[in-house]
Design a protein around this motif. Structure first.
Motif, PDB file in Angstrom:
ATOM      1  N   ASP A 188       0.833  -1.209   0.000  1.00 41.64           N
ATOM      2  CA  ASP A 188       0.000   0.000   0.000  1.00 41.64           C
ATOM      3  C   ASP A 188       0.868   1.259   0.000  1.00 41.64           C
ATOM      4  O   ASP A 188       0.584   2.228  -0.715  1.00 41.64           O
ATOM      5  CB  ASP A 188      -0.938   0.013   1.208  1.00 41.64           C
ATOM      6  CG  ASP A 188      -1.998  -1.072   1.142  1.00 41.64           C
ATOM      7  OD1 ASP A 188      -2.215  -1.653   0.051  1.00 41.64           O
ATOM      8  OD2 ASP A 188      -2.613  -1.356   2.198  1.00 41.64           O
ATOM      9  N   TRP A 189       1.916   1.244   0.816  1.00 41.79           N
ATOM     10  CA  TRP A 189       2.828   2.393   0.873  1.00 41.79           C
ATOM     11  C   TRP A 189       3.454   2.624  -0.507  1.00 41.79           C
ATOM     12  O   TRP A 189       3.523   3.760  -0.990  1.00 41.79           O
ATOM     13  CB  TRP A 189       3.920   2.172   1.922  1.00 41.79           C
ATOM     14  CG  TRP A 189       4.835   3.338   2.042  1.00 41.79           C
ATOM     15  CD1 TRP A 189       4.699   4.410   2.862  1.00 41.79           C
ATOM     16  CD2 TRP A 189       6.048   3.571   1.292  1.00 41.79           C
ATOM     17  NE1 TRP A 189       5.745   5.294   2.676  1.00 41.79           N
ATOM     18  CE2 TRP A 189       6.579   4.800   1.715  1.00 41.79           C
ATOM     19  CE3 TRP A 189       6.722   2.858   0.305  1.00 41.79           C
ATOM     20  CZ2 TRP A 189       7.755   5.321   1.198  1.00 41.79           C
ATOM     21  CZ3 TRP A 189       7.893   3.379  -0.222  1.00 41.79           C
ATOM     22  CH2 TRP A 189       8.395   4.599   0.229  1.00 41.79           C
ATOM     23  N   SER A 190       3.890   1.540  -1.146  1.00 41.21           N
ATOM     24  CA  SER A 190       4.524   1.655  -2.460  1.00 41.21           C
ATOM     25  C   SER A 190       3.560   2.190  -3.509  1.00 41.21           C
ATOM     26  O   SER A 190       3.951   2.990  -4.361  1.00 41.21           O
ATOM     27  CB  SER A 190       5.065   0.293  -2.905  1.00 41.21           C
ATOM     28  OG  SER A 190       6.091  -0.119  -2.044  1.00 41.21           O
ATOM     29  N   ALA A 191       2.311   1.754  -3.444  1.00 41.52           N
ATOM     30  CA  ALA A 191       1.317   2.242  -4.401  1.00 41.52           C
ATOM     31  C   ALA A 191       1.067   3.733  -4.206  1.00 41.52           C
ATOM     32  O   ALA A 191       0.898   4.477  -5.180  1.00 41.52           O
ATOM     33  CB  ALA A 191       0.008   1.457  -4.245  1.00 41.52           C
ATOM     34  N   THR A 192       1.073   4.173  -2.948  1.00 37.67           N
ATOM     35  CA  THR A 192       0.803   5.577  -2.653  1.00 37.67           C
ATOM     36  C   THR A 192       2.020   6.467  -2.897  1.00 37.67           C
ATOM     37  O   THR A 192       1.908   7.527  -3.518  1.00 37.67           O
ATOM     38  CB  THR A 192       0.347   5.738  -1.184  1.00 37.67           C
ATOM     39  OG1 THR A 192      -0.824   4.934  -0.986  1.00 37.67           O
ATOM     40  CG2 THR A 192       0.048   7.188  -0.849  1.00 37.67           C
ATOM     41  N   GLY A 200       5.240   5.390  -4.120  1.00 39.48           N
ATOM     42  CA  GLY A 200       6.217   4.946  -5.116  1.00 39.48           C
ATOM     43  C   GLY A 200       6.488   5.962  -6.208  1.00 39.48           C
ATOM     44  O   GLY A 200       7.649   6.220  -6.551  1.00 39.48           O
ATOM     45  N   PRO A 201       5.436   6.577  -6.774  1.00 36.38           N
ATOM     46  CA  PRO A 201       5.689   7.577  -7.819  1.00 36.38           C
ATOM     47  C   PRO A 201       6.539   8.750  -7.315  1.00 36.38           C
ATOM     48  O   PRO A 201       7.422   9.234  -8.029  1.00 36.38           O
ATOM     49  CB  PRO A 201       4.287   8.037  -8.215  1.00 36.38           C
ATOM     50  CG  PRO A 201       3.411   6.859  -7.912  1.00 36.38           C
ATOM     51  CD  PRO A 201       4.001   6.265  -6.657  1.00 36.38           C
ATOM     52  N   ALA A 202       6.311   9.195  -6.097  1.00 37.88           N
ATOM     53  CA  ALA A 202       7.109  10.304  -5.550  1.00 37.88           C
ATOM     54  C   ALA A 202       8.557   9.884  -5.366  1.00 37.88           C
ATOM     55  O   ALA A 202       9.481  10.656  -5.663  1.00 37.88           O
ATOM     56  CB  ALA A 202       6.519  10.775  -4.219  1.00 37.88           C
ATOM     57  N   VAL A 203       8.769   8.671  -4.906  1.00 33.32           N
ATOM     58  CA  VAL A 203      10.135   8.168  -4.728  1.00 33.32           C
ATOM     59  C   VAL A 203      10.818   8.068  -6.093  1.00 33.32           C
ATOM     60  O   VAL A 203      11.973   8.482  -6.251  1.00 33.32           O
ATOM     61  CB  VAL A 203      10.139   6.804  -3.998  1.00 33.32           C
ATOM     62  CG1 VAL A 203      11.519   6.183  -4.001  1.00 33.32           C
ATOM     63  CG2 VAL A 203       9.626   6.962  -2.571  1.00 33.32           C
ATOM     64  N   SER A 204      10.107   7.537  -7.080  1.00 30.14           N
ATOM     65  CA  SER A 204      10.677   7.419  -8.429  1.00 30.14           C
ATOM     66  C   SER A 204      11.003   8.784  -9.025  1.00 30.14           C
ATOM     67  O   SER A 204      12.060   8.966  -9.642  1.00 30.14           O
ATOM     68  CB  SER A 204       9.708   6.683  -9.350  1.00 30.14           C
ATOM     69  OG  SER A 204       9.584   5.353  -8.951  1.00 30.14           O
TER      70      SER A 204
END
Length: 111
Positions: free
Chosen positions: A95-99, A101-105
């Motif tokens: 869930d954290w990655s879905a939320t 992940g785009p910001a981290v990328s």
């Protein structure tokens, strides 16, 4: 956080277990039902049979996965009760990655 040393942080064990690239996805794939090696590789996708074998053995050493032989010559892998305790934390990470992940990328791409 307490007065203990960070080196003694209990979360280090969880990170050690899940640090393997394929550990979390393997555990999560076994959540639905026990699977044979080939079924597991197909469900995960992108993992070589050799790497999956190594991952399964490592998870067995931690007591998270067990190898069963329900019929002669056909082994399958299943989560142990201890392994099932990691499903919810893995879902939380998903869930954290879905939320986020785009910001981290995006940040990584700018660096």
């Amino acid at each position: 956080m307490g007065t203990g040393f960070l080196a003694d942080c209990p979360a280090r064990l969880a990170v050690e277990v899940l640090a393997d690239k394929w550990a979390a996805v393997t555990l999560f794939a076994l959540n639905e039902s026990p699977r044979r090696h080939g079924e597991l590789a197909a469900a995960i996708g992108g993992v070589s049979r050799k790497v999956l074998t190594h991952t399964l053995r490592r998870l067995e050493e931690y007591g998270l996965v067990e190898r069963r032989s329900p019929t002669a010559g056909h082994a399958e892998y299943a989560l142990t009760e201890l392994g099932r305790t990691l499903v919810e934390p893995i879902e939380t990470l998903n869930d954290w990655s879905a939320t986020y992940g785009p910001a981290v990328s995006d940040f990584h791409d700018r660096a």
